[in-house]
Design a protein around this motif. Structure first.
Motif, PDB file in Angstrom:
ATOM      1  N   GLY A   1      20.730  38.678  31.359  1.00 22.21           N
ATOM      2  CA  GLY A   1      20.109  39.817  30.702  1.00 22.21           C
ATOM      3  C   GLY A   1      20.966  41.054  30.580  1.00 22.21           C
ATOM      4  O   GLY A   1      20.480  42.109  30.185  1.00 22.21           O
ATOM      5  N   LYS A   2      22.258  40.941  30.915  1.00 22.20           N
ATOM      6  CA  LYS A   2      23.131  42.116  30.873  1.00 22.20           C
ATOM      7  C   LYS A   2      24.317  41.892  29.932  1.00 22.20           C
ATOM      8  O   LYS A   2      24.556  40.793  29.460  1.00 22.20           O
ATOM      9  N   GLU A   3      25.051  42.982  29.705  1.00 20.36           N
ATOM     10  CA  GLU A   3      26.225  42.907  28.840  1.00 20.36           C
ATOM     11  C   GLU A   3      27.426  42.334  29.601  1.00 20.36           C
ATOM     12  O   GLU A   3      27.425  42.259  30.835  1.00 20.36           O
ATOM     13  N   HIS A   4      28.446  41.959  28.843  1.00 22.18           N
ATOM     14  CA  HIS A   4      29.699  41.527  29.451  1.00 22.18           C
ATOM     15  C   HIS A   4      30.317  42.702  30.214  1.00 22.18           C
ATOM     16  O   HIS A   4      30.371  43.830  29.704  1.00 22.18           O
ATOM     17  N   GLU A   5      30.817  42.414  31.413  1.00 25.53           N
ATOM     18  CA  GLU A   5      31.509  43.433  32.199  1.00 25.53           C
ATOM     19  C   GLU A   5      32.869  42.889  32.634  1.00 25.53           C
ATOM     20  O   GLU A   5      32.969  41.741  33.055  1.00 25.53           O
ATOM     21  N   GLY A   6      33.879  43.731  32.550  1.00 27.73           N
ATOM     22  CA  GLY A   6      35.208  43.312  32.971  1.00 27.73           C
ATOM     23  C   GLY A   6      35.262  43.043  34.456  1.00 27.73           C
ATOM     24  O   GLY A   6      34.708  43.806  35.245  1.00 27.73           O
ATOM     25  N   VAL A   7      35.939  41.966  34.821  1.00 29.02           N
ATOM     26  CA  VAL A   7      36.076  41.554  36.217  1.00 29.02           C
ATOM     27  C   VAL A   7      37.504  41.730  36.694  1.00 29.02           C
ATOM     28  O   VAL A   7      37.758  42.289  37.755  1.00 29.02           O
ATOM     29  N   SER A   8      38.434  41.229  35.897  1.00 29.29           N
ATOM     30  CA  SER A   8      39.838  41.249  36.285  1.00 29.29           C
ATOM     31  C   SER A   8      40.684  41.023  35.051  1.00 29.29           C
ATOM     32  O   SER A   8      40.213  40.472  34.052  1.00 29.29           O
ATOM     33  N   CYS A   9      41.944  41.449  35.120  1.00 34.38           N
ATOM     34  CA  CYS A   9      42.841  41.297  33.984  1.00 34.38           C
ATOM     35  C   CYS A   9      44.264  41.145  34.498  1.00 34.38           C
ATOM     36  O   CYS A   9      44.615  41.743  35.528  1.00 34.38           O
ATOM     37  N   ILE A  10      45.070  40.362  33.765  1.00 32.48           N
ATOM     38  CA  ILE A  10      46.480  40.214  34.130  1.00 32.48           C
ATOM     39  C   ILE A  10      47.328  40.433  32.883  1.00 32.48           C
ATOM     40  O   ILE A  10      47.104  39.809  31.838  1.00 32.48           O
ATOM     41  N   ASN A  11      48.275  41.342  32.971  1.00 29.91           N
ATOM     42  CA  ASN A  11      49.188  41.618  31.871  1.00 29.91           C
ATOM     43  C   ASN A  11      50.265  40.544  31.768  1.00 29.91           C
ATOM     44  O   ASN A  11      50.439  39.734  32.687  1.00 29.91           O
ATOM     45  N   ASN A  12      51.013  40.569  30.671  1.00 27.40           N
ATOM     46  CA  ASN A  12      52.040  39.540  30.511  1.00 27.40           C
ATOM     47  C   ASN A  12      53.215  39.761  31.459  1.00 27.40           C
ATOM     48  O   ASN A  12      54.048  38.859  31.635  1.00 27.40           O
ATOM     49  N   ASP A  13      53.282  40.920  32.106  1.00 23.44           N
ATOM     50  CA  ASP A  13      54.329  41.131  33.112  1.00 23.44           C
ATOM     51  C   ASP A  13      53.843  40.769  34.521  1.00 23.44           C
ATOM     52  O   ASP A  13      54.573  40.964  35.490  1.00 23.44           O
ATOM     53  N   GLY A  14      52.596  40.277  34.611  1.00 20.77           N
ATOM     54  CA  GLY A  14      52.043  39.858  35.888  1.00 20.77           C
ATOM     55  C   GLY A  14      51.274  40.922  36.639  1.00 20.77           C
ATOM     56  O   GLY A  14      50.635  40.628  37.663  1.00 20.77           O
ATOM     57  N   SER A  15      51.293  42.156  36.157  1.00 20.40           N
ATOM     58  CA  SER A  15      50.502  43.199  36.809  1.00 20.40           C
ATOM     59  C   SER A  15      49.023  42.918  36.603  1.00 20.40           C
ATOM     60  O   SER A  15      48.628  42.337  35.591  1.00 20.40           O
ATOM     61  N   THR A  16      48.223  43.324  37.576  1.00 20.47           N
ATOM     62  CA  THR A  16      46.813  42.938  37.572  1.00 20.47           C
ATOM     63  C   THR A  16      45.888  44.134  37.744  1.00 20.47           C
ATOM     64  O   THR A  16      46.288  45.198  38.225  1.00 20.47           O
ATOM     65  N   TRP A  17      44.649  43.932  37.336  1.00 22.23           N
ATOM     66  CA  TRP A  17      43.583  44.917  37.512  1.00 22.23           C
ATOM     67  C   TRP A  17      42.335  44.195  37.973  1.00 22.23           C
ATOM     68  O   TRP A  17      42.051  43.074  37.528  1.00 22.23           O
ATOM     69  N   TYR A  18      41.590  44.828  38.879  1.00 20.24           N
ATOM     70  CA  TYR A  18      40.315  44.287  39.346  1.00 20.24           C
ATOM     71  C   TYR A  18      39.273  45.394  39.335  1.00 20.24           C
ATOM     72  O   TYR A  18      39.574  46.532  39.693  1.00 20.24           O
ATOM     73  N   VAL A  19      38.037  45.052  38.980  1.00 23.66           N
ATOM     74  CA  VAL A  19      36.951  45.997  39.162  1.00 23.66           C
ATOM     75  C   VAL A  19      36.788  46.209  40.663  1.00 23.66           C
ATOM     76  O   VAL A  19      36.980  45.276  41.460  1.00 23.66           O
ATOM     77  N   HIS A  20      36.458  47.422  41.065  1.00 24.34           N
ATOM     78  CA  HIS A  20      36.526  47.769  42.484  1.00 24.34           C
ATOM     79  C   HIS A  20      35.643  46.905  43.366  1.00 24.34           C
ATOM     80  O   HIS A  20      35.976  46.641  44.528  1.00 24.34           O
ATOM     81  N   THR A  21      34.527  46.402  42.819  1.00 24.72           N
ATOM     82  CA  THR A  21      33.615  45.593  43.632  1.00 24.72           C
ATOM     83  C   THR A  21      34.188  44.219  43.960  1.00 24.72           C
ATOM     84  O   THR A  21      33.675  43.533  44.846  1.00 24.72           O
ATOM     85  N   ASN A  22      35.247  43.813  43.262  1.00 26.79           N
ATOM     86  CA  ASN A  22      35.821  42.489  43.483  1.00 26.79           C
ATOM     87  C   ASN A  22      37.179  42.515  44.177  1.00 26.79           C
ATOM     88  O   ASN A  22      37.721  41.459  44.508  1.00 26.79           O
ATOM     89  N   GLU A  23      37.707  43.708  44.375  1.00 30.20           N
ATOM     90  CA  GLU A  23      39.018  43.786  45.022  1.00 30.20           C
ATOM     91  C   GLU A  23      38.952  43.162  46.403  1.00 30.20           C
ATOM     92  O   GLU A  23      38.062  43.430  47.185  1.00 30.20           O
ATOM     93  N   GLY A  24      39.933  42.312  46.682  1.00 35.66           N
ATOM     94  CA  GLY A  24      39.973  41.621  47.967  1.00 35.66           C
ATOM     95  C   GLY A  24      39.230  40.306  47.981  1.00 35.66           C
ATOM     96  O   GLY A  24      39.424  39.496  48.890  1.00 35.66           O
ATOM     97  N   ARG A  25      38.368  40.083  47.001  1.00 35.80           N
ATOM     98  CA  ARG A  25      37.622  38.814  46.936  1.00 35.80           C
ATOM     99  C   ARG A  25      38.145  37.897  45.838  1.00 35.80           C
ATOM    100  O   ARG A  25      38.124  36.679  45.973  1.00 35.80           O
ATOM    101  N   PHE A  26      38.558  38.491  44.716  1.00 35.45           N
ATOM    102  CA  PHE A  26      39.007  37.709  43.567  1.00 35.45           C
ATOM    103  C   PHE A  26      40.509  37.860  43.385  1.00 35.45           C
ATOM    104  O   PHE A  26      41.075  38.928  43.642  1.00 35.45           O
ATOM    105  N   THR A  27      41.151  36.797  42.897  1.00 35.42           N
ATOM    106  CA  THR A  27      42.575  36.834  42.569  1.00 35.42           C
ATOM    107  C   THR A  27      42.790  36.185  41.214  1.00 35.42           C
ATOM    108  O   THR A  27      42.395  35.036  41.009  1.00 35.42           O
ATOM    109  N   ILE A  28      43.414  36.937  40.320  1.00 35.28           N
ATOM    110  CA  ILE A  28      43.725  36.403  39.000  1.00 35.28           C
ATOM    111  C   ILE A  28      45.192  35.978  38.979  1.00 35.28           C
ATOM    112  O   ILE A  28      46.053  36.618  39.602  1.00 35.28           O
TER     113      ILE A  28
END
Length: 119
Positions: A42-69
């Motif tokens: 029932g909700k919209e898409h929300e970003g979870v994690s992202c990886i750039n082509n240079d390997g740098s990564t981003w995580y939504v704060h609620t998933n940091e430490g739990r998820f690895t991309i």
């Protein structure tokens, strides 16, 4: 056109783990940033994690430490390792391509993969 097929979802108990895969077809994903999105019921898409082509990564704060991309350009695949899963992680997970993390999506939504976290 670059397209994705997501897989690896399933039913898991709270505290469990899953490894999602996002396999690309149509083009090589090596020049793109690739991100994972979560759509809770029932909700919209929300970003979870992202990886750039240079390997740098981003995580939504609620998933940091739990998820690895991670990405394997040779297999044209991006992965999301999900640990310590919580009931609120339940939903459909999709991947998408960008010029860089934070930019607008370049690809249509694939079929997604369902993750259900429940005891």
């Amino acid at each position: 056109q670059l397209q994705f097929v997501e897989s690896g979802g399933g039913l898991v108990q709270p505290g469990g783990s899953l490894r999602l895969s996002c396999r690309a077809s149509g083009l090589s994903l090596e020049h793109y940033a690739i991100g994972w999105y979560h759509q809770a019921p029932g909700k919209e898409h929300e970003g979870v994690s992202c990886i750039n082509n240079d390997g740098s990564t981003w995580y939504v704060h609620t998933n940091e430490g739990r998820f690895t991309i991670s990405r394997d350009n040779a297999k044209n695949t991006v992965y999301l390792q999900m640990n310590s899963l919580k009931p609120e992680d339940t939903g459909i997970y999709y991947c998408a391509a960008f010029q860089f993390c934070g930019a607008n999506t370049l690809t249509p939504w694939g079929p997604g993969t369902q993750v259900t976290v429940s005891s």
